[in-house]
Enzyme design. Structure first.
Site, PDB file in Angstrom:
ATOM      1  N   HIS A 140       0.692  -1.302   0.096  1.00 36.19           N
ATOM      2  CA  HIS A 140       0.048   0.151  -0.004  1.00 36.19           C
ATOM      3  C   HIS A 140       0.779   1.175   0.120  1.00 36.19           C
ATOM      4  O   HIS A 140       0.647   2.136  -0.627  1.00 36.19           O
ATOM      5  CB  HIS A 140      -0.851   0.018   1.331  1.00 36.19           C
ATOM      6  CG  HIS A 140      -1.907  -1.142   1.278  1.00 36.19           C
ATOM      7  ND1 HIS A 140      -2.255  -1.618   2.336  1.00 36.19           N
ATOM      8  CD2 HIS A 140      -2.691  -1.515   0.437  1.00 36.19           C
ATOM      9  CE1 HIS A 140      -3.294  -2.848   2.314  1.00 36.19           C
ATOM     10  NE2 HIS A 140      -3.622  -2.376   1.061  1.00 36.19           N
TER      11      HIS A 140
ATOM     12  N   LYS B  88     -16.765  -7.333   5.706  1.00 34.40           N
ATOM     13  CA  LYS B  88     -15.593  -8.093   6.276  1.00 34.40           C
ATOM     14  C   LYS B  88     -15.366  -7.886   7.593  1.00 34.40           C
ATOM     15  O   LYS B  88     -15.840  -6.779   8.143  1.00 34.40           O
ATOM     16  CB  LYS B  88     -14.226  -7.515   5.604  1.00 34.40           C
ATOM     17  CG  LYS B  88     -14.290  -7.887   4.234  1.00 34.40           C
ATOM     18  CD  LYS B  88     -12.764  -7.514   3.816  1.00 34.40           C
ATOM     19  CE  LYS B  88     -12.719  -7.313   2.130  1.00 34.40           C
ATOM     20  NZ  LYS B  88     -11.455  -6.449   1.757  1.00 34.40           N
TER      21      LYS B  88
ATOM     22  N   ARG C 283      -2.028  -6.324  -8.452  1.00 36.72           N
ATOM     23  CA  ARG C 283      -0.963  -7.138  -8.195  1.00 36.72           C
ATOM     24  C   ARG C 283      -0.820  -8.324  -9.306  1.00 36.72           C
ATOM     25  O   ARG C 283       0.091  -8.584  -9.754  1.00 36.72           O
ATOM     26  CB  ARG C 283      -1.260  -7.680  -6.987  1.00 36.72           C
ATOM     27  CG  ARG C 283      -0.811  -7.007  -5.864  1.00 36.72           C
ATOM     28  CD  ARG C 283      -1.576  -7.498  -4.413  1.00 36.72           C
ATOM     29  NE  ARG C 283      -2.974  -7.185  -4.611  1.00 36.72           N
ATOM     30  CZ  ARG C 283      -3.720  -7.175  -3.458  1.00 36.72           C
ATOM     31  NH1 ARG C 283      -3.321  -7.355  -2.447  1.00 36.72           N
ATOM     32  NH2 ARG C 283      -4.981  -6.756  -3.604  1.00 36.72           N
TER      33      ARG C 283
ATOM     34  N   SER D  67      -3.094  -7.528   2.810  1.00 36.50           N
ATOM     35  CA  SER D  67      -3.308  -7.293   4.225  1.00 36.50           C
ATOM     36  C   SER D  67      -3.889  -8.746   4.769  1.00 36.50           C
ATOM     37  O   SER D  67      -3.452  -8.844   6.012  1.00 36.50           O
ATOM     38  CB  SER D  67      -4.570  -6.388   4.433  1.00 36.50           C
ATOM     39  OG  SER D  67      -4.189  -5.151   4.341  1.00 36.50           O
TER      40      SER D  67
HETATM   41  P1  ADP Z   1      -5.608  -6.049   0.645  1.00 41.30           P
HETATM   42  O1  ADP Z   1      -6.512  -6.618   1.503  1.00 41.30           O
HETATM   43  O2  ADP Z   1      -5.910  -6.941  -0.764  1.00 41.30           O
HETATM   44  O3  ADP Z   1      -4.331  -5.506   0.720  1.00 41.30           O
HETATM   45  P2  ADP Z   1      -7.104  -3.388   0.342  1.00 41.30           P
HETATM   46  O4  ADP Z   1      -8.555  -3.056   0.309  1.00 41.30           O
HETATM   47  O5  ADP Z   1      -6.127  -2.630   1.651  1.00 41.30           O
HETATM   48  O6  ADP Z   1      -6.782  -4.990  -0.101  1.00 41.30           O
HETATM   49  O7  ADP Z   1      -6.224  -2.564  -0.899  1.00 41.30           O
HETATM   50  C1  ADP Z   1      -6.523  -1.551  -1.268  1.00 41.30           C
HETATM   51  C2  ADP Z   1      -5.786  -1.120  -2.663  1.00 41.30           C
HETATM   52  O8  ADP Z   1      -4.366  -1.315  -2.644  1.00 41.30           O
HETATM   53  C3  ADP Z   1      -6.442  -1.947  -3.942  1.00 41.30           C
HETATM   54  O9  ADP Z   1      -6.509  -1.282  -4.886  1.00 41.30           O
HETATM   55  C4  ADP Z   1      -5.302  -3.150  -4.009  1.00 41.30           C
HETATM   56  O10 ADP Z   1      -5.368  -3.921  -5.123  1.00 41.30           O
HETATM   57  C5  ADP Z   1      -4.197  -2.382  -3.724  1.00 41.30           C
HETATM   58  N1  ADP Z   1      -2.882  -2.975  -3.131  1.00 41.30           N
HETATM   59  C6  ADP Z   1      -2.890  -3.830  -2.041  1.00 41.30           C
HETATM   60  N2  ADP Z   1      -1.752  -4.653  -2.167  1.00 41.30           N
HETATM   61  C7  ADP Z   1      -1.072  -4.229  -2.952  1.00 41.30           C
HETATM   62  C8  ADP Z   1       0.375  -4.694  -3.343  1.00 41.30           C
HETATM   63  N3  ADP Z   1       1.152  -5.313  -2.827  1.00 41.30           N
HETATM   64  N4  ADP Z   1       0.784  -4.111  -4.722  1.00 41.30           N
HETATM   65  C9  ADP Z   1      -0.209  -2.964  -5.349  1.00 41.30           C
HETATM   66  N5  ADP Z   1      -1.356  -2.828  -5.096  1.00 41.30           N
HETATM   67  C10 ADP Z   1      -1.837  -3.170  -3.765  1.00 41.30           C
END
Ligand code: ADP
Length: 164
Positions: free
Chosen positions: A20, A44, A93, A131
């Site tokens: 993130h 969730k 990703r 996450s």
């Molecule tokens: P997650 O639980 O999969 O981390 P989030 O809802 O917190 O999901 O993710 C928010 C945004 O950040 C989404 O657009 C997700 O695709 C992106 N994201 C999450 N992890 C990564 C990563 N490792 N690399 C690139 N983008 C990411």
């Protein structure tokens, strides 16, 4: 016409990961103002409250001048309009992220034609990182160092009751 380009980066951030933060840093140089918006998501069962997730984001983005941490529920398209944002930032990703994100981007554009979605490719080293992976490691007592910013490791350890 507002000259200032504002973008929104929405997510659960439960908790914020290095993946993130990589997207936040890269998006923050593309826009004048980046709103990192923690979504209230009833579906969730989160590990951290919205307040805690916002606090983690605040602590770990302190050096970035054009970032705002907020939270929202309801429709992203409406929230974006309310904030005067021209773009939504999403991280990609793997191909598996694509179909859902494509659908969301088209739905959001239909709801708010002035809103575009910008996809940033993950940095290779964070391709596997989410996450949920962090939470899985933490609840089983593994170390989350190298997955999340150092400043929140203790908060995660305290929540899971495992010392990682
Ligand atoms: P997650 O639980 O999969 O981390 P989030 O809802 O917190 O999901 O993710 C928010 C945004 O950040 C989404 O657009 C997700 O695709 C992106 N994201 C999450 N992890 C990564 C990563 N490792 N690399 C690139 N983008 C990411």
């Amino acid at each position: 016409m507002n000259e200032m380009k504002t973008a929104i980066y929405p997510g659960s951030f439960d908790p914020v990961t290095l993946g993130h933060l990589d997207i936040i840093r890269r998006a923050s140089v593309m826009f004048d103002r980046l709103i990192v918006a923690v979504m209230h998501n009833q579906n969730k069962q989160p590990m951290f409250s919205v307040r805690e997730r916002m606090d983690f984001l605040r602590r770990t983005t302190e050096g970035l001048p054009n970032i705002e941490i907020t939270s929202f529920g309801g429709l992203l398209a409406d929230y974006a309009k309310q904030q005067g944002a021209c773009a939504v930032v999403k991280g990609l990703r793997a191909v598996s992220d694509f179909e859902y994100e494509f659908q969301m981007a088209l739905a959001n554009r239909k709801l708010n034609p002035e809103l575009d979605t910008v996809f940033l490719m993950t940095s290779a080293e964070y391709m596997y990182l989410s996450s949920s992976v962090v939470k899985d490691i933490a609840v089983h007592g593994g170390s989350v160092a190298g997955f999340v910013p150092d400043g929140i490791i203790q908060d995660i350890v305290r929540r899971t009751g495992k010392d990682g």
